[in-house]
Design a protein around this motif. Structure first.
Motif, PDB file in Angstrom:
ATOM      1  N   SER A 125       0.843  -1.199   0.000  1.00  0.00           N
ATOM      2  CA  SER A 125       0.000   0.000   0.000  1.00  0.00           C
ATOM      3  C   SER A 125       0.877   1.247   0.000  1.00  0.00           C
ATOM      4  CB  SER A 125      -0.915   0.018   1.220  1.00  0.00           C
ATOM      5  OG  SER A 125      -0.185   0.350   2.375  1.00  0.00           O
ATOM      6  N   LEU A 126       0.238   2.360  -0.299  1.00  0.00           N
ATOM      7  CA  LEU A 126       0.945   3.633  -0.307  1.00  0.00           C
ATOM      8  C   LEU A 126       1.187   4.157   1.104  1.00  0.00           C
ATOM      9  CD1 LEU A 126      -0.815   5.457  -3.274  1.00  0.00           C
ATOM     10  CD2 LEU A 126       1.465   4.447  -3.247  1.00  0.00           C
ATOM     11  N   GLU A 127       0.692   3.463   2.102  1.00  0.00           N
ATOM     12  CA  GLU A 127       0.880   3.869   3.493  1.00  0.00           C
ATOM     13  C   GLU A 127       2.119   3.216   4.129  1.00  0.00           C
ATOM     14  OE1 GLU A 127      -0.829   6.388   4.748  1.00  0.00           O
ATOM     15  OE2 GLU A 127      -1.809   6.420   2.796  1.00  0.00           O
ATOM     16  N   GLN A 128       2.796   2.366   3.372  1.00  0.00           N
ATOM     17  CA  GLN A 128       4.034   1.760   3.879  1.00  0.00           C
ATOM     18  C   GLN A 128       5.163   2.781   3.788  1.00  0.00           C
ATOM     19  OE1 GLN A 128       3.857  -1.801   1.238  1.00  0.00           O
ATOM     20  NE2 GLN A 128       4.510  -2.868   3.097  1.00  0.00           N
ATOM     21  N   THR A 129       6.096   2.687   4.739  1.00  0.00           N
ATOM     22  CA  THR A 129       7.247   3.592   4.716  1.00  0.00           C
ATOM     23  C   THR A 129       8.348   3.005   3.843  1.00  0.00           C
ATOM     24  OG1 THR A 129       8.285   2.583   6.644  1.00  0.00           O
ATOM     25  CG2 THR A 129       6.738   4.400   7.061  1.00  0.00           C
ATOM     26  N   LEU A 130       9.265   3.870   3.450  1.00  0.00           N
ATOM     27  CA  LEU A 130      10.405   3.395   2.664  1.00  0.00           C
ATOM     28  C   LEU A 130      11.215   2.363   3.444  1.00  0.00           C
ATOM     29  CD1 LEU A 130      11.881   6.508   0.826  1.00  0.00           C
ATOM     30  CD2 LEU A 130      10.872   4.469  -0.180  1.00  0.00           C
ATOM     31  N   LYS A 131      11.311   2.550   4.747  1.00  0.00           N
ATOM     32  CA  LYS A 131      12.058   1.607   5.580  1.00  0.00           C
ATOM     33  C   LYS A 131      11.408   0.225   5.550  1.00  0.00           C
ATOM     34  CE  LYS A 131      14.390   1.407   9.991  1.00  0.00           C
ATOM     35  NZ  LYS A 131      14.757   2.162  11.174  1.00  0.00           N
ATOM     36  N   GLU A 132      10.095   0.176   5.648  1.00  0.00           N
ATOM     37  CA  GLU A 132       9.386  -1.107   5.584  1.00  0.00           C
ATOM     38  C   GLU A 132       9.572  -1.772   4.227  1.00  0.00           C
ATOM     39  OE1 GLU A 132       5.401   0.147   6.367  1.00  0.00           O
ATOM     40  OE2 GLU A 132       5.678   0.193   8.540  1.00  0.00           O
TER      41      GLU A 132
END
Length: 154
Positions: A125-132
């Motif tokens: 999803s677009l709610e994931q962070t770059l780190k994840e």
């Protein structure tokens, strides 16, 4: 160009000077002391000091930064960052969601999907962070950022 030539010549000069110092020191050790070897040893030692001082003067900003980083290792409150610009970039973008990254780099979701599909990077999803996303894909966060910047540069 000048910096590459300077670094190469400095390394060659230091190697030659260390070889001369080692050779003359070995001659002293085996008892083969001559006036010429003493003179050569002194000249090589002084030249080594001069090259070192010139190098320190030219690279004093880097030495100051390295010294600061050395003391940061022993400080409880300071973070050690040799590549501080890259670290600042990562620190500012890692916690952002993909939607925020798209806003930051002026991307739409189609472009983001294209970048990620070209590089075999998956996300849910677009709610994931770059780190994840970097953890899920075994990709370094910086590499993902570079891919986005390369896409925007073209």
């Amino acid at each position: 160009m000048f910096e590459v030539i300077y670094k190469y010549l400095t390394i060659i000069f230091l190697i030659v000077l260390m070889f001369i110092l080692s050779f003359t020191a070995y001659e002293f050790y085996i008892g083969s002391i001559t006036v010429d070897s003493i003179f050569l040893h002194k000249v090589a030692g002084i030249a080594l000091l001069v090259v070192t001082l010139i190098h320190i003067l030219i690279r004093r900003k880097k030495l100051k930064k390295l010294t600061q980083e050395f003391f940061n290792i022993f400080s409880q409150n300071k973070k050690v960052t040799l590549d501080s610009d890259m670290d600042r970039l990562l620190d500012s973008l890692e916690p952002k969601t993909l939607k925020q990254v798209c806003d930051t780099f002026n991307l739409d979701t189609k472009e983001l999907n294209e970048i990620f599909s070209q590089n075999n990077i998956s996300y849910e999803s677009l709610e994931q962070t770059l780190k994840e996303i970097s953890k899920i894909n075994s990709f370094k966060t910086f590499a993902i950022i570079v891919k986005i910047i390369e896409y925007k540069a073209n």
